[in-house]
Design an enzyme around this catalytic site. Structure first.
Site, mmCIF file in Angstrom:
data_model
loop_
_atom_site.group_PDB
_atom_site.id
_atom_site.type_symbol
_atom_site.label_atom_id
_atom_site.label_comp_id
_atom_site.label_asym_id
_atom_site.label_seq_id
_atom_site.Cartn_x
_atom_site.Cartn_y
_atom_site.Cartn_z
ATOM 1 N N GLU A 433 0.578 -1.380 0.446
ATOM 2 C CA GLU A 433 0.224 -0.235 -0.305
ATOM 3 C C GLU A 433 0.483 1.597 -0.184
ATOM 4 O OE1 GLU A 433 -3.044 -0.828 3.465
ATOM 5 O OE2 GLU A 433 -3.713 -1.713 1.279
ATOM 6 N N GLU A 503 -4.171 -10.359 0.077
ATOM 7 C CA GLU A 503 -4.767 -10.484 1.059
ATOM 8 C C GLU A 503 -6.487 -10.463 0.416
ATOM 9 O OE1 GLU A 503 -5.149 -6.567 2.918
ATOM 10 O OE2 GLU A 503 -2.460 -6.876 2.707
HETATM 11 C C1 GAL Z 1 -4.892 -4.094 4.180
HETATM 12 C C2 GAL Z 1 -4.211 -4.281 4.533
HETATM 13 C C3 GAL Z 1 -3.423 -4.201 5.365
HETATM 14 C C4 GAL Z 1 -4.421 -4.641 6.741
HETATM 15 C C5 GAL Z 1 -6.171 -4.677 6.011
HETATM 16 C C6 GAL Z 1 -7.744 -4.614 6.613
HETATM 17 O O1 GAL Z 1 -5.804 -2.918 3.091
HETATM 18 O O2 GAL Z 1 -2.868 -3.890 3.605
HETATM 19 O O3 GAL Z 1 -2.248 -4.300 6.170
HETATM 20 O O4 GAL Z 1 -4.797 -2.920 6.922
HETATM 21 O O5 GAL Z 1 -6.060 -4.040 4.597
HETATM 22 O O6 GAL Z 1 -7.461 -4.989 7.899
HETATM 23 MG MG MG Z 2 -2.369 -0.154 4.999
#
Ligand code: GAL
Ligand code: MG
Length: 983
Positions: A433, A503
């Protein structure tokens, strides 16, 4: 000007300064032969780095974070926003600075040797002084920094080592990860000595064909190398030597200076046992640096895995096989010690992940403790090694800012230099990010040129790749992309790279709905290879309720099964008095802060099962087939037994023999002697480890694939096999409003359309809508009560903001003493997508045990139910509830056919017309919704029982897609029936 030059230069506001006086990163592991400097250091916390330490010192244990013990600077949690307003590269004037100091006496016999200090990790700028003289500066809170102290200390005499850690800096802007802000030195501090002639670095390359190449960098502390030195290697006891050809080419190459201390060792392993996450075969490599007389000046040990990673088309291949990545994102975290995690705990984490079917880890969002990679090599995980770069709040500005260019390249290159020899690392990641800009391309350029043996990924560069080829990511690694979009992309003909979500399936609270549907789509779609669940932890810090301080270290009995002991709780954002924070968003893991697995772990275990079961054919011709879903292993490491469960006949087991099935293949398995039971029968293969695995002793549960062998006939579930009938019995008692009266029920069965909002319900906006609709405070108006024969028919109207819900209940007394309850609810069109439609009632105290036939034993919901096999289960009512950090709907069981609550002389037994969602807890929905922490809940003495005709899926809307439309509760007519026996 400050009189100390390290301070005067203000390195905490100079992004161009990534280090000063720091030694190059390398992969020679010195931990085993080092002198530990962990333990008690003098400590003081200054309000800014420019303040001089005073005469008053306290103590601090290293490694450790001061936020976990210093009241002046408690933990603070923010996700995206920086905790202060300064623009990069600036930091706030109020800048907590920890000064750690102690005397160190270097052993006298280190005289003449090269002496090195290693600081494992410091957040966020480290300044080193010895006896008041500046030694060095380092940034990057998650990689070790080494400094040459040979000139700074005198062996045998004490020296004062001071480590100054500045919390806020230019580097904080690129360490804006979603986690607690702590400060301190979070990994071990150590001191080691080498011979003046030493191995500066070792790079290992082990190919599938057994070809082993070890490149060694040799240096001498005086600069020029002495004559005659050479390097030798030993692989699992077989010695091998320097590659003469490499030496000859170097010698003849005019451009190579005499100084170049580089050699190549070459060997060929005779039989190659290849490394994969399923078969983590490792070889021991020892590299020895010899002086001219043959004596050994330095050695370096490595564990080597023969494996290759490549991308072919849109497939990521490990040893030529397209593998699925069943991954999780893992931070360094511990509820007592923050980012300091012990070896034993790291090992326990990885063992847990193995047992629940995970085979991959993304080191979100920075390089992990070095021991984690050793463990990943040994236990078998594919690792995405991620550089410590997240500039979230100022991502756009920083991605192109040349002042940060060095920091990007520094962080990526040092990670690669440290971790390059681990077979577990199969992908490098440029960070998280941080938008996408020239600084990423620079880092990717260094990486691709220096270390081309693994692919590189970066979400910001390639979400869904749209056919681009010239950017910084070899993998399309979106986050939280709806699975339909991934499938559409894979089918579009535009996909050029493997698609592996960095993710997905956000595990905040009661979550991870549709995980099985996602995997069904992944396994059915070429081009999709899996992803990394967000995330492993709930980062709850254990906190004392009375004074709000972190519980700090130590002590047994501080927590059990995910629950903090009385007087303690799991703190999340805002609990330390922070005004800027992001609340419970820090509690989004598949395990509780104490590492207790949440119910989703069982769901994942079944989705990832190495063995699946299917039924083929019809009637007497049916055959059972087992599928080996592994990529590299056969089934010989597994044992199995059959288990039958009949709705009304209990359950029984029979031995099973798994056939030999090669990876990726299937075979018919001998059909067990099926005994006839009454009604529905389920057949489960209970699969366990047949022998000890490094991560599981023999007999450890692996998975429970299940098939339905006989279906129930209509009505069989409700009435039971013997049947029951209506006769000349008076109708059940109700009051004048038609509410059922029963001595064992303290609240009569009424309608429920609401649940205590889950985190997904809250952040996805459903909770607010439900409140606007008034679903949390329905009002009942009786309409009519009619008695006829053995039946009372009750009509009522429940008021919502968009009009009434018509609800009819008919209570019939059955000859066998049961009450048959038949219900209908008609939801107006505006009442679509409600939390549930069903019945709620409450019982007297003392019914503390439950037995049920349905899915279990762990919690399950309509869109998270493949991991809970159908069977006969029993538990204490208190243990049904899942203590999510922020209380919310929990404890439900899906597919329940019948259950009974018992205790003392009493039993309340319920049978349902169909497999339904049921929950039995000590809490009303409003009790759960009213509090912010688990410790604030006051259990009711009786049971609160929900029987749902329909229950909304969980989805993952707190960050990502909501549940699929098939799991929503529609408006219109809902009908359900159940029987109650209460004795
Ligand atoms: C993503 C991020 C993570 C965490 C997650 C939400 O955008 O990369 O670090 O923030 O969302 O829990
Ligand atoms: Mg973040």
């Amino acid at each position: 000007m400050h009189r100390d030059p390290l301070i005067a230069l203000r390195p905490w506001e100079a992004p161009e300064v990534t280090s000063w006086g720091r030694l190059p990163m390398n992969a020679v592991d010195r931990r085993a032969r080092a002198l530990s400097l962990d333990g008690r250091w003098r400590f003081q916390l200054l309000p800014s780095p420019e303040r001089e330490p005073g005469p008053a010192w306290s103590w601090a244990e290293l490694p450790g974070s001061w936020a976990l013990h210093a009241a002046e600077d408690p933990p603070q949690y923010t996700n995206v926003r920086m905790p202060w307003p300064e623009f990069p590269p600036d930091s706030p004037a109020a800048n907590p600075t920890g000064v750690y100091e102690r005397e160190v006496t270097v052993p006298a016999d280190w005289a003449g040797r090269r002496i090195v200090l290693q600081v494992g990790a410091a957040e966020s700028v480290l300044l080193v002084h010895v006896d008041g003289r500046p030694v060095g500066v380092s940034k990057d809170s998650h990689l070790a920094a080494e400094f040459d102290l040979s000139e700074a200390v005198r062996p045998g005499e004490p020296a004062t080592v001071r480590l100054t850690v500045v919390k806020w800096s230019d580097a904080s802007h690129i360490e804006d990860q979603d986690q607690w802000w702590l400060g301190g030195i979070t990994r071990s501090v150590l001191l080691y000595a080498t011979d003046p002639l030493y191995l500066a670095d070792v790079t290992v390359r082990a190919r599938l064909d057994g070809d082993l190449r070890v490149r060694c960098q040799v240096r001498h502390m005086a600069g020029a190398l002495p004559d005659g030195w050479y390097v030798s290697g030993e692989l699992d006891g077989d010695r091998f030597a320097q590659d003469a050809e490499f030496d000859r080419v170097n010698e003849e190459d005019e451009r190579v200076s005499d100084f170049l201390g580089e050699v190549l060792l070459r060997a060929t392993a005779r039989t190659v046992r290849t490394w994969t996450a399923e078969t983590p075969e490792l070889y021991d490599l020892t590299v020895r640096l010899h002086r001219a007389d043959g004596t050994v000046a330095d050695t370096s040990h490595h564990r080597v895995g023969f494996r290759e990673v490549e991308i072919r088309g849109r497939d990521l291949l490990v040893n030529g096989e397209r593998v699925y990545l069943r991954g999780v994102n893992r931070h360094d975290f511990h509820p007592l010690t923050g980012r300091t995690v012990s070896y034993a705990d790291m090992r326990a984490d990885l063992v847990t992940l193995k047992r629940f079917g995970f085979n991959a880890i993304r080191t979100s969002h920075y390089p992990s403790d070095p021991a984690l990679y050793d463990l990943a090599d040994e236990l078998g995980f594919y690792v995405v090694d991620e550089a410590n770069i997240e500039s979230h709040d100022h991502a756009h500005e920083i991605a192109e800012d040349p002042r940060y260019l060095g920091a990007f390249v520094d962080r990526v290159s040092r990670m690669v230099l440290r971790d390059k020899n681990h077979p577990s690392v199969i992908i490098w990641s440029l960070g998280n990010e941080s938008d996408y800009g020239a600084n990423h391309d620079a880092a990717a350029g260094w990486l691709r040129s220096h270390e081309p043996t693994r692919p590189v990924q970066y979400e910001g560069a390639a979400k869904l790749d749209w056919g681009a080829t010239d950017d910084a990511s070899d993998i399309a690694c979106p986050m939280y992309a709806p699975i339909e979009d991934c499938v559409a992309h894979a089918l579009s003909g535009e996909q050029t790279r493997p698609l592996i979500q960095c993710e997905y399936s956000h595990a905040m609270g009661n979550s991870n709905g549709t995980l099985a549907d996602m995997w069904a789509a992944i396994e059915a779609t070429p081009g999709l290879q899996g992803g990394f669940i967000w995330e492993l932890w709930d980062h709850g810090i254990l906190q004392r309720v009375n004074d709000g301080r972190p519980a700090g270290s130590g002590g047994a009995g501080l927590y059990d099964n995910g629950v903090a002991a009385p007087g303690l709780r799991w703190a999340y954002g805002g609990d330390f008095g922070e005004s800027i924070h992001d609340g419970a968003f820090i509690a989004d893991g598949v395990v509780f802060p104490d590492r207790t697995p949440k119910p989703v772990m069982y769901e994942h275990r079944e989705i990832a099962a190495p063995v699946r079961l299917s039924v083929e054919g019809e009637g007497a011709w049916r055959v059972l087939r087992v599928h080996n879903k592994q990529h590299f292993r056969d089934l010989s490491w597994l044992a199995a037994e059959w288990e039958f469960a009949a709705a009304d006949g209990g359950s029984w087991t029979l031995p099973a023999r798994l056939p030999a099935v090669p990876p990726g293949d299937s075979a018919v398995i001998d059909r067990p002697e099926v005994l006839d039971g009454a009604g529905e029968i389920w057949l489960t293969l209970n699969v366990t480890t047949a022998a000890d695995e490094p991560w599981a002793p023999r007999g450890t549960e692996v998975c429970h694939p299940q098939v339905r062998w006989y279906e129930a006939d209509a009505d069989e579930l409700l009435v039971g096999a013997e049947g029951s009938s209506v006769g000349h019995v008076p109708p059940p008692a109700t009051d004048e409003d038609g509410l059922l009266l029963h001595p064992l029920l303290t609240a009569p069965p009424t309608l429920s359309l609401w649940r205590a909002p889950t985190d997904n319900d809250v952040l996805g906006g459903m909770a607010e809508r439900w409140r606007e609709l008034g679903l949390d405070r329905l009002r009942r108006e009786p309409v009519a009560v009619e008695r006829k024969g053995s039946t009372v028919r009750v009509r009522a109207r429940w008021t919502t903001a968009v009009g009434p819900v018509e609800h009819e209940q008919s209570f019939t007394a059955l000859v066998d003493g049961r009450i048959l309850v038949e219900e209908t609810a008609v939801l107006p069109e505006e009442l679509t997508d409600v939390a549930r439609v069903g019945t709620v009632f409450e019982t007297v105290a003392g019914l503390d045990d439950i037995c049920w036939y349905g899915q279990g034993p762990w919690e399950s919901y309509p869109d998270r139910a493949v991991g809970a096999p159908v069977g006969h289960h029993s538990a204490a009512v208190d243990d049904l509830f899942t203590p999510y950090l922020r209380p919310q709907e929990s404890g439900g069981r899906h597919g329940v056919r019948h259950f009974s609550l018992s205790g003392g002389e009493h039993t309340v037994a319920v049978r349902l017309d169909e497999p339904r969602q049921v929950s039995v807890t000590r809490f009303r929905a409003e009790d759960l919704a009213a509090v912010a922490h688990h410790d604030e809940l006051v259990p009711r003495p009786g049971c609160v029982v929900h029987l749902d005709a329909a229950h909304r899926g969980l989805g993952t809307a707190s960050c990502g897609p909501d549940t699929a439309s098939s799991y929503l509760v529609p408006s219109g007519v809902h009908r359900w029936s159940w029987t109650l026996r209460a004795l």
